[in-house]
Design an enzyme around this catalytic site. Structure first.
Site, short mmCIF file in Angstrom:
data_model
loop_
_atom_site.label_atom_id
_atom_site.label_comp_id
_atom_site.label_asym_id
_atom_site.label_seq_id
_atom_site.Cartn_x
_atom_site.Cartn_y
_atom_site.Cartn_z
N ARG A 24 39.09 31.19 43.01
CA ARG A 24 38.09 31.77 42.35
C ARG A 24 37.26 30.73 41.55
O ARG A 24 36.62 31.11 40.49
CB ARG A 24 38.66 32.97 40.98
N ARG A 28 32.38 33.74 38.01
CA ARG A 28 31.69 33.77 36.71
C ARG A 28 32.18 32.74 35.41
O ARG A 28 31.34 32.45 34.34
CB ARG A 28 32.08 35.11 35.93
N ARG A 37 23.91 35.45 39.73
CA ARG A 37 24.46 36.89 39.73
C ARG A 37 23.46 37.99 38.93
O ARG A 37 23.27 39.05 39.50
CB ARG A 37 25.80 36.76 39.03
N ASP A 74 34.74 38.04 50.08
CA ASP A 74 35.78 39.00 49.41
C ASP A 74 36.86 39.32 50.34
O ASP A 74 36.34 39.34 51.53
CB ASP A 74 35.26 40.00 48.70
N TYR A 152 44.54 48.63 49.10
CA TYR A 152 43.16 48.92 48.56
C TYR A 152 42.59 50.26 49.55
O TYR A 152 41.98 50.96 48.95
CB TYR A 152 42.06 47.97 48.71
O1 CP3 Z 1 36.03 31.30 44.48
C1 CP3 Z 1 36.78 31.74 45.34
O2 CP3 Z 1 37.97 31.77 45.39
C2 CP3 Z 1 36.10 32.52 46.39
C3 CP3 Z 1 35.63 33.83 46.40
C4 CP3 Z 1 36.67 35.04 46.12
C5 CP3 Z 1 36.35 36.24 45.66
N1 CP3 Z 1 37.41 37.19 45.76
C6 CP3 Z 1 35.11 36.62 44.94
C7 CP3 Z 1 34.96 37.58 43.85
C8 CP3 Z 1 38.14 35.25 46.89
C9 CP3 Z 1 38.79 34.54 47.36
C10 CP3 Z 1 38.40 36.45 46.62
C11 CP3 Z 1 39.63 37.26 47.26
C12 CP3 Z 1 39.88 38.38 46.52
N2 CP3 Z 1 39.21 39.63 46.10
C13 CP3 Z 1 41.33 38.87 46.25
C14 CP3 Z 1 42.34 38.00 46.45
C15 CP3 Z 1 42.60 37.08 45.31
C16 CP3 Z 1 43.24 37.47 44.39
O3 CP3 Z 1 42.47 37.46 43.05
O4 CP3 Z 1 44.35 38.08 44.08
C17 CP3 Z 1 41.33 40.20 45.72
C18 CP3 Z 1 42.50 40.99 45.23
C19 CP3 Z 1 39.88 40.67 45.96
C20 CP3 Z 1 39.31 41.99 45.23
C21 CP3 Z 1 38.40 41.99 44.18
N3 CP3 Z 1 37.24 41.45 44.31
C22 CP3 Z 1 38.84 42.31 42.76
C23 CP3 Z 1 39.94 43.05 42.22
C24 CP3 Z 1 37.62 42.05 42.13
C25 CP3 Z 1 37.33 42.52 40.48
C26 CP3 Z 1 38.12 41.73 39.76
C27 CP3 Z 1 37.06 40.81 39.05
O5 CP3 Z 1 37.36 39.46 39.06
O6 CP3 Z 1 35.94 41.24 38.66
C28 CP3 Z 1 36.78 41.48 43.03
C29 CP3 Z 1 35.21 41.08 42.41
C30 CP3 Z 1 34.96 39.39 42.70
N4 CP3 Z 1 35.48 38.80 43.89
C31 CP3 Z 1 34.35 38.49 42.11
C32 CP3 Z 1 34.42 37.12 42.57
C33 CP3 Z 1 33.62 36.05 42.16
C34 CP3 Z 1 33.68 39.04 40.59
C35 CP3 Z 1 32.64 39.89 40.83
C36 CP3 Z 1 31.26 39.57 40.09
O7 CP3 Z 1 30.76 38.27 40.11
O8 CP3 Z 1 30.96 40.45 39.37
#
Ligand code: CP3
Length: 344
Positions: A24, A28, A37, A74, A152
Site C-alpha cells: 500500500r 493515501r 485522488r 486492486d 468478497y
Molecule cells: O500500493 C499498493 O500496495 C498497490 C495498490 C493496492 C491497492 N489495493 C490500492 C488500494 C493493492 C496491492 C491492493 C490490494 C488489496 N485490495 C487487498 C489485499 C491487500 C490487503 O490489504 O490485504 C485487499 C483486501 C483489497 C480490497 C480493498 N481495496 C479494500 C479492503 C479497500 C478499502 C480499505 C482502504 O484502505 O480504504 C480497498 C481500497 C484501496 N485499494 C485503496 C488503495 C490505495 C484506498 C482507496 C482510496 O484511495 O480511497
C-alpha cells in the site's frame, strides 16, 4: 535494470542489505496521491486510467526511494472482470451490490481468458509504468488469492467472521470449489498477461487466510494458490502472502514460490526455524510501529532486520495505514537502506 536488488534477493542471491518496499505504498500516505485522488471522480477512475495508475505507482518511488514499484490497482478487478461489479465507497471500502449465492450465479461468471480479456486497462497500466520507470526499480504485479476473492464475492464486502463465505464452504463445498476454480483460472490468465506486459515479480495476497482453520486453509485456499504459483513461477518470481496462516508455513514455502510473506504476528525466529535461513522471507513489521517516534521506529526496524538476516525483503506485516506520518514511513525506508549485513 538500475536497481535490481529485489530481483536478486527473490532469486536467492545474497546482497549487502535487504531491498525495501511497503504494501500500500501507493496511496493515501502520500500528499501527491491525495491531490490526484481529490481531483477525480473516485478510486476506480484511478485504477482504470493507465496514465493515472502509472503516475500514482511511481509516486512512492520518487518520494520514498523504495526498491520496488507495485502497480496501482486492486485485487477486486478480478471479480469485476468475471461479471461482479464492485463500488469503492468513500471511507467504508469496497461493496459488491450483487453477490454470489447459487450455482446459477457461478455458472454465469466469465472465467479464464474470457475474464482476463476485460482487464486490458491493467495491462496497459503495467506496460506504461514499466516504460516510465525506465529500469529504475522492478515492478510488482499482484492478485488476490482465490479464497480471499471468494470471500468478497460471497460476502459482498469485508466481514468479521465471514459467515456467508463459510456457509457456502460448509453447506455447498462443491459450489465453493467450482467458484474457486473459476477464480483460479481467471487469475492465472490475468497474471500471465500482467507479466507479459512487464511485471517483474508477482505477489498473491491471501489477506483473509487467517480466518480459516488449518484444515479449511488446506482444502479451500492452499491448493488454488499452489496452482497459481505453479503456473506463474516459470515466468516470474512469486511471493505468497497468506496472512496469519501460521499452521501451513512449510506447505506454503514448498508451493512453487520464491518468497513467503509474513504478517507481524508471526515471530521471525519461528519462521526461520521452520523454513531455514535460505528461504526468502518478506515482512513483517507491525504497521502500527510507524506511529511511534522516529528513534523507536529505527530500533524496531533494525531489530527486525537483524532477526531475519539475509534472504529477506523488508516490508511491513500488512499494508501501511493511510494515516501513517510520512516522516515515519521515510524513517523505516531509510533505516533499511542504511543497514548492512556486514556491520551486524
Ligand atoms: O500500493 C499498493 O500496495 C498497490 C495498490 C493496492 C491497492 N489495493 C490500492 C488500494 C493493492 C496491492 C491492493 C490490494 C488489496 N485490495 C487487498 C489485499 C491487500 C490487503 O490489504 O490485504 C485487499 C483486501 C483489497 C480490497 C480493498 N481495496 C479494500 C479492503 C479497500 C478499502 C480499505 C482502504 O484502505 O480504504 C480497498 C481500497 C484501496 N485499494 C485503496 C488503495 C490505495 C484506498 C482507496 C482510496 O484511495 O480511497
Amino acid at each position: 535494470m538500475k536497481n535490481d536488488l529485489l530481483l536478486r534477493v527473490a532469486r536467492g542471491e545474497k546482497t549487502e542489505r535487504p531491498p525495501v518496499w511497503l504494501m500500500r505504498q501507493a496511496g493515501r500516505i502520500l500528499p501527491q496521491y491525495r491531490a490526484i485522488r481529490n481531483s477525480i471522480s473516485g478510486f476506480k477512475e484511478l485504477v482504470e486510467t493507465p496514465e493515472l495508475a502509472c503516475e500514482v505507482t511511481i509516486q512512492p518511488v520518487d518520494e520514498l526511494d523504495v526498491d520496488a514499484a507495485i502497480i496501482f490497482s486492486d485485487i477486486l478487478v478480478i471479480p469485476e472482470a468475471m461479471g461482479l461489479t464492485y463500488e469503492m465507497v468513500e471511507s467504508r471500502g469496497p461493496i459488491f451490490p450483487k453477490v454470489i449465492e447459487t450455482a446459477n450465479d457461478v455458472a454465469q461468471l466469465l472465467k479464464g481468458e474470457a475474464a482476463a480479456d476485460h482487464l486490458q486497462y491493467v495491462y496497459d497500466a503495467v506496460a506504461l509504468t514499466k516504460k516510465e520507470l525506465n529500469g529504475r526499480v522492478p515492478l510488482l504485479g499482484f492478485a488476490g488469492a482465490p479464497f480471499t476473492i471468494l470471500a468478497y464475492m460471497v460476502e459482498g464486502k469485508g466481514s468479521k467472521n465471514f459467515s456467508a463465505a463459510k456457509k457456502m464452504m460448509y453447506r455447498s463445498p462443491e459450489l465453493a470449489h467450482t467458484l474457486l476454480d473459476a477464480i483460479t483460472e481467471s487469475t492465472i490468465a490475468y497474471l500471465k498477461r500482467k507479466v507479459a506486459a512487464g511485471a517483474d515479480l508477482v505477489q498473491i495476497f491471501d489477506s483473509w487466510a487467517g480466518v480459516l482453520s488449518m484444515h479449511d486453509f488446506r482444502t479451500f485456499s492452499l491448493p488454488y494458490i499452489k496452482r497459481i504459483a505453479q503456473a506463474l513461477q516459470p515466468l516470474a518470481p512469486v511471493t505468497i502472502f497468506a496472512k496469519d496462516a501460521f499452521h501451513s508455513l512449510q506447505e506454503i514455502a514448498e508451493s512453487n514460490c520464491d518468497v513467503v510473506g509474513l504478517g507481524w504476528t508471526m515471530p521471525v525466529e519461528t519462521a526461520r526455524a521452520q523454513l531455514g535461513t535460505n528461504k526468502v522471507l518478506q515482512g513483517n513489521l507491525d504497521p502500527c510501529v510507524l506511529y511511534a517516534d522516529l528513534p523507536e521506529i529505527k530500533k524496531h526496524c533494525t531489530q527486525m532486520l537483524k532477526t531475519f538476516g539475509c534472504h529477506h525483503i523488508a516490508n511491513l506485516g500488512h499494508g501501511v495505514n493511510p494515516d501513517t506520518p510520512l516522516d515515519a514511513v521515510k524513517c523505516f525506508v531509510d533505516t533499511v537502506k542504511a543497514f548492512r549485513y556486514d556491520d551486524n
